[in-house]
Design a protein around this motif. Structure first.
Motif, mmCIF file in Angstrom:
data_model
loop_
_atom_site.group_PDB
_atom_site.id
_atom_site.type_symbol
_atom_site.label_atom_id
_atom_site.label_comp_id
_atom_site.label_asym_id
_atom_site.label_seq_id
_atom_site.Cartn_x
_atom_site.Cartn_y
_atom_site.Cartn_z
ATOM 1 N N UNK A 101 20.706 9.418 -40.874
ATOM 2 C CA UNK A 101 20.641 10.572 -40.526
ATOM 3 C C UNK A 101 21.942 11.812 -39.408
ATOM 4 N N UNK A 102 22.914 11.044 -39.486
ATOM 5 C CA UNK A 102 23.938 12.215 -39.395
ATOM 6 C C UNK A 102 24.717 12.676 -40.237
ATOM 7 N N UNK A 103 24.048 12.818 -41.795
ATOM 8 C CA UNK A 103 24.690 13.122 -42.251
ATOM 9 C C UNK A 103 24.269 15.054 -42.350
ATOM 10 N N UNK A 104 25.022 15.784 -42.866
ATOM 11 C CA UNK A 104 24.569 17.026 -42.262
ATOM 12 C C UNK A 104 23.410 17.330 -43.853
ATOM 13 N N UNK A 105 22.702 18.285 -43.311
ATOM 14 C CA UNK A 105 21.557 18.488 -43.756
ATOM 15 C C UNK A 105 20.044 17.826 -44.499
ATOM 16 N N UNK A 106 20.555 16.680 -43.798
ATOM 17 C CA UNK A 106 19.567 16.066 -43.173
ATOM 18 C C UNK A 106 17.972 16.115 -42.386
ATOM 19 N N UNK A 107 17.015 16.662 -43.632
ATOM 20 C CA UNK A 107 15.818 16.479 -42.347
ATOM 21 C C UNK A 107 15.046 15.543 -42.018
ATOM 22 N N UNK A 108 15.247 14.377 -42.706
ATOM 23 C CA UNK A 108 14.647 13.246 -41.810
ATOM 24 C C UNK A 108 14.777 12.263 -42.702
ATOM 25 N N UNK A 109 15.033 11.082 -42.249
ATOM 26 C CA UNK A 109 15.115 9.098 -42.987
ATOM 27 C C UNK A 109 13.677 9.180 -42.846
ATOM 28 N N UNK A 110 13.857 8.427 -44.271
ATOM 29 C CA UNK A 110 12.277 7.596 -44.487
ATOM 30 C C UNK A 110 12.321 6.640 -45.748
ATOM 31 N N UNK A 111 11.345 6.128 -45.583
ATOM 32 C CA UNK A 111 11.723 5.000 -46.315
ATOM 33 C C UNK A 111 10.007 4.381 -46.834
ATOM 34 N N UNK A 112 10.208 3.597 -47.891
ATOM 35 C CA UNK A 112 8.713 2.976 -48.890
ATOM 36 C C UNK A 112 8.384 1.674 -49.113
ATOM 37 N N UNK A 113 7.449 1.117 -48.675
ATOM 38 C CA UNK A 113 6.979 -0.567 -48.437
ATOM 39 C C UNK A 113 5.471 -1.095 -48.699
ATOM 40 N N UNK A 114 5.541 -1.731 -49.226
ATOM 41 C CA UNK A 114 4.247 -2.859 -50.294
ATOM 42 C C UNK A 114 3.336 -2.595 -48.667
ATOM 43 N N UNK A 115 2.076 -1.860 -48.167
ATOM 44 C CA UNK A 115 1.773 -2.398 -47.372
ATOM 45 C C UNK A 115 0.729 -4.092 -46.717
ATOM 46 N N UNK A 116 1.000 -4.725 -48.520
ATOM 47 C CA UNK A 116 0.681 -6.422 -47.747
ATOM 48 C C UNK A 116 2.108 -6.907 -47.628
ATOM 49 N N UNK A 117 3.193 -6.639 -47.150
ATOM 50 C CA UNK A 117 4.140 -6.592 -47.094
ATOM 51 C C UNK A 117 4.606 -7.071 -45.904
ATOM 52 N N UNK A 118 4.125 -8.828 -44.658
ATOM 53 C CA UNK A 118 3.787 -8.440 -43.550
ATOM 54 C C UNK A 118 5.518 -8.334 -42.630
ATOM 55 N N UNK A 119 6.466 -8.884 -43.390
ATOM 56 C CA UNK A 119 8.481 -8.572 -42.938
ATOM 57 C C UNK A 119 8.818 -6.998 -42.731
ATOM 58 N N UNK A 120 8.283 -6.454 -44.061
ATOM 59 C CA UNK A 120 8.889 -4.769 -44.041
ATOM 60 C C UNK A 120 7.652 -4.313 -42.586
ATOM 61 N N UNK A 121 6.594 -4.257 -42.897
ATOM 62 C CA UNK A 121 5.452 -4.087 -41.715
ATOM 63 C C UNK A 121 5.678 -4.208 -39.889
ATOM 64 N N UNK A 122 6.395 -5.583 -39.749
ATOM 65 C CA UNK A 122 6.933 -5.721 -38.782
ATOM 66 C C UNK A 122 8.301 -4.687 -37.847
ATOM 67 N N UNK A 123 9.006 -5.096 -38.663
ATOM 68 C CA UNK A 123 11.057 -4.891 -38.700
ATOM 69 C C UNK A 123 10.979 -3.458 -39.129
ATOM 70 N N UNK A 124 10.270 -2.588 -39.301
ATOM 71 C CA UNK A 124 10.765 -0.844 -39.966
ATOM 72 C C UNK A 124 10.032 0.033 -38.673
ATOM 73 N N UNK A 125 9.126 -0.447 -38.043
ATOM 74 C CA UNK A 125 8.322 -0.178 -36.199
ATOM 75 C C UNK A 125 9.153 -0.514 -35.428
ATOM 76 N N UNK A 126 9.419 -1.271 -35.700
ATOM 77 C CA UNK A 126 10.394 -2.075 -34.597
ATOM 78 C C UNK A 126 11.908 -1.246 -34.734
ATOM 79 N N UNK A 127 12.027 -0.953 -35.594
ATOM 80 C CA UNK A 127 13.622 -0.287 -36.039
ATOM 81 C C UNK A 127 13.367 1.779 -35.749
#
Length: 160
Positions: free
Chosen positions: A111-137
């Motif tokens: 996020x601190x890098x020059x020219x950063x428009x956004x920070x994104x990631x993707x994950x499989x919707x059936x992955x419960x650990x990712x579905x919990x972790x990423x919104x918390x962050x």
């Protein structure tokens, strides 16, 4: 080295380091739990090869103190969006907050890098650990998809 001074639940200092001659074998050997293999490759070696064979991704070793415990990679698309991908925390290291510290550290740095428009990631919707972790962050679903994965964008500063 990328360092946000975060620690895992065992009190170990979590840092992100370039993959180099001294740590690449340990990074390549990182493996998730068997039940996670539907969402991540069975060994981080596949992600390392992806970053070595193209111009998009940069692999990083995830270290707790001085021990390699995972892999994560980042890239930039044509619109200046920074992407987090290929995160694998070794099965023996999971449940200690390493993943949260990794994503928070990398997202803050990207996020601190020059020219950063956004920070994104993707994950499989059936992955419960990712579905919990990423919104918390601080990530929220965008409604977009990348192949069979949902896309999330950082909307608030990450807090592990």
């Amino acid at each position: 080295m990328i360092d946000s001074k975060l620690r895992d639940r065992a009190g170990r200092h979590v840092t992100l380091r370039p993959v180099d001659d001294d740590n690449w074998r340990a990074v390549a050997d990182v493996a998730p739990r068997d039940d996670q293999r539907a969402w991540v490759y069975p060994m981080a070696a596949r992600y390392l090869l992806t970053s070595l064979r193209g111009d998009v991704w940069t692999s990083l070793a995830v270290c707790a103190d001085d021990t390699v415990v995972g892999h994560v990679m980042w890239g930039v698309d044509d619109g200046g969006v920074r992407w987090i991908g290929g995160m694998v925390v070794d099965a023996a290291e999971q449940g200690r907050g390493v993943g949260a510290a990794t994503v928070a550290t990398l997202a803050t740095w990207l996020r601190a890098q020059p020219g950063c428009a956004a920070v994104r990631l993707s994950y499989h919707p059936d992955n419960p650990a990712a579905a919990t972790l990423y919104p918390r962050l601080g990530f929220a679903l965008t409604g977009e998809r990348e192949d069979d994965e949902v896309v999330a964008e950082l909307v608030t500063p990450p807090t592990p």
